[in-house]
Design an enzyme around this catalytic site. Sequence first.
Site, PDB file in Angstrom:
ATOM      1  N   HIS A  47       7.189   0.018   7.538  1.00 26.90           N
ATOM      2  CA  HIS A  47       7.144   0.193   6.083  1.00 26.90           C
ATOM      3  C   HIS A  47       6.485  -0.966   5.351  1.00 26.90           C
ATOM      4  O   HIS A  47       6.300  -0.914   4.145  1.00 26.90           O
ATOM      5  CB  HIS A  47       8.560   0.385   5.534  1.00 26.90           C
ATOM      6  CG  HIS A  47       9.341  -0.900   5.524  1.00 26.90           C
ATOM      7  ND1 HIS A  47       9.956  -1.397   6.629  1.00 26.90           N
ATOM      8  CD2 HIS A  47       9.564  -1.800   4.533  1.00 26.90           C
ATOM      9  CE1 HIS A  47      10.532  -2.546   6.324  1.00 26.90           C
ATOM     10  NE2 HIS A  47      10.312  -2.828   5.070  1.00 26.90           N
TER      11      HIS A  47
HETATM   12  C1  UD1 Z   1      11.785  -3.664   0.003  1.00 25.91           C
HETATM   13  C2  UD1 Z   1      11.753  -5.148   0.335  1.00 25.91           C
HETATM   14  C3  UD1 Z   1      11.526  -5.356   1.818  1.00 25.91           C
HETATM   15  C4  UD1 Z   1      12.493  -4.568   2.650  1.00 25.91           C
HETATM   16  C5  UD1 Z   1      12.461  -3.105   2.237  1.00 25.91           C
HETATM   17  C6  UD1 Z   1      13.459  -2.273   3.005  1.00 25.91           C
HETATM   18  C7  UD1 Z   1      10.890  -6.544  -1.501  1.00 25.91           C
HETATM   19  C8  UD1 Z   1       9.774  -7.411  -1.901  1.00 25.91           C
HETATM   20  N1  UD1 Z   1      10.700  -5.845  -0.377  1.00 25.91           N
HETATM   21  O1  UD1 Z   1      10.479  -3.144   0.245  1.00 25.91           O
HETATM   22  O2  UD1 Z   1      11.674  -6.733   2.125  1.00 25.91           O
HETATM   23  O3  UD1 Z   1      12.174  -4.688   4.020  1.00 25.91           O
HETATM   24  O4  UD1 Z   1      12.755  -3.028   0.820  1.00 25.91           O
HETATM   25  O5  UD1 Z   1      13.388  -0.931   2.687  1.00 25.91           O
HETATM   26  O6  UD1 Z   1      11.913  -6.531  -2.158  1.00 25.91           O
HETATM   27  N2  UD1 Z   1      11.088   4.088  -3.095  1.00 25.91           N
HETATM   28  C9  UD1 Z   1      11.644   5.335  -3.195  1.00 25.91           C
HETATM   29  N3  UD1 Z   1      13.003   5.440  -3.217  1.00 25.91           N
HETATM   30  C10 UD1 Z   1      13.817   4.355  -3.136  1.00 25.91           C
HETATM   31  C11 UD1 Z   1      13.234   3.092  -3.042  1.00 25.91           C
HETATM   32  C12 UD1 Z   1      11.864   2.955  -3.014  1.00 25.91           C
HETATM   33  O7  UD1 Z   1      10.962   6.346  -3.266  1.00 25.91           O
HETATM   34  O8  UD1 Z   1      15.052   4.526  -3.167  1.00 25.91           O
HETATM   35  C13 UD1 Z   1       9.626   3.966  -3.065  1.00 25.91           C
HETATM   36  C14 UD1 Z   1       9.062   3.645  -4.414  1.00 25.91           C
HETATM   37  O9  UD1 Z   1       8.048   4.514  -4.719  1.00 25.91           O
HETATM   38  C15 UD1 Z   1       8.508   2.235  -4.271  1.00 25.91           C
HETATM   39  C16 UD1 Z   1       8.339   2.058  -2.780  1.00 25.91           C
HETATM   40  O10 UD1 Z   1       9.257   2.949  -2.156  1.00 25.91           O
HETATM   41  O11 UD1 Z   1       7.318   2.035  -4.943  1.00 25.91           O
HETATM   42  C17 UD1 Z   1       8.643   0.658  -2.363  1.00 25.91           C
HETATM   43  O12 UD1 Z   1       9.956   0.254  -2.821  1.00 25.91           O
HETATM   44  P1  UD1 Z   1      10.243  -1.295  -3.171  1.00 25.91           P
HETATM   45  O13 UD1 Z   1      11.664  -1.525  -3.438  1.00 25.91           O
HETATM   46  O14 UD1 Z   1       9.291  -1.745  -4.193  1.00 25.91           O
HETATM   47  O15 UD1 Z   1       9.861  -2.090  -1.870  1.00 25.91           O
HETATM   48  P2  UD1 Z   1      10.043  -1.730  -0.329  1.00 25.91           P
HETATM   49  O16 UD1 Z   1       8.698  -1.446   0.233  1.00 25.91           O
HETATM   50  O17 UD1 Z   1      11.113  -0.724  -0.107  1.00 25.91           O
END
Ligand code: UD1
Length: 358
Positions: free
Chosen positions: A203
Amino acid sequence: MICSVVGARPNFMKMAPVVLEAKRRGMPHMFVHTGQHYDAAMSTVFFDELKMPRPDTYLGVGSGSHAEQTARVMIAFERVCVEHRPRLVIVAGDVNSTLACALAAVKLDIPVAHVEAGLRSFDRTMPEEYNRLLTDHIADLLFTSEPSGSVNLRNEGIAAERIHFVGNCMIDSLRAHLASAVERKPWKQMNLEPGTYGLLTVHRPAMVDDAVKLEQLRKVLREIGGSVPLLFPLHPRTRKRIETLGHDWSPVKLVDPLGYLDFLGLMAKARIVLTDSGGIQEETTALGVPCATLRDNTERPVTVEMGTNRLAGTKPEQILPVVSAMLAGHNSHGRVPDLWDGHAAVRVVDTIEQWMGR
Ligand code: UD1
């Protein structure tokens, strides 16, 4: 009152044992969820399965750019701190919510404790590396999970009395739930036989947001999938990218994100795990399951030095030989690191009580 904070999926299993231990001791406690992860599959299921209390406050910040997400958490969490004036804020891991809450708290003169302090990849292209560094340098109590964490903090000039080697809180959750996870036999619903399949998670933006890297990965995984069945639960970020590109991933089996128990059960009986996650490197080491980490570095060196983790790089020509050797049973045994014994959260809360003079 102490205040514990979670935000994103990897925080939940680290903070659950601390929250439950503080509650068991009757410590006045407030529990905040920033809402960085908000889907049922990325958040709610973990609260249920880890038997965590519902958050007292949900900040609902959701997704955004790094600055937007960090800023929204800071603004919302500052209000919580002003209203409730906790004596200590406890944050975990390295996600944007971790740094944002730590920074909001210390600016109000509220001390911060950091669970899983001191880990360093020494790779400044990772957003998490900044979150780790900055959180550690403003926290008062630093709880390290492996010896390298304490060494890194000392090398950065942090006073020894602030550093507490307590072990791995995430492994507390693993030990508490492993038996019930395996009892569910989650491999059955995936039509897999225990001990025969590979489990895959990818991811990180560095891997999935880069079309060339993702395409290389797809090819290599399809090749590995020819010799061992591969199950790939998709993080929402990864699903979006894969759907946009629309390529064929067969025979790799793509599924929705799994809950904690199903994933743990599947991991425990996997023949091999392939991942770019941080926490999964540690969970596989605790389980004694071979893990090929699809990165060039790790902030968790004990998993390589002592455990079952091997760095497999990001390029096909690096990944294939490492995975083949592991599947052949070479170089994939390990030992469980010190203090990954299921009692790290007890040591965290003992230290906090002493610090508070309770
Ligand atoms: C975050 C953490 C990362 C961790 C990961 C675990 C940071 C900088 N990164 O990355 O260290 O390994 O979480 O999962 O904090 N989204 C959904 N539903 C959700 C959450 C996210 O659809 O419940 C989608 C959103 O469109 C979002 C993307 O996933 O843009 C990324 O989510 P985000 O929290 O920004 O970062 P992660 O890539 O999950």
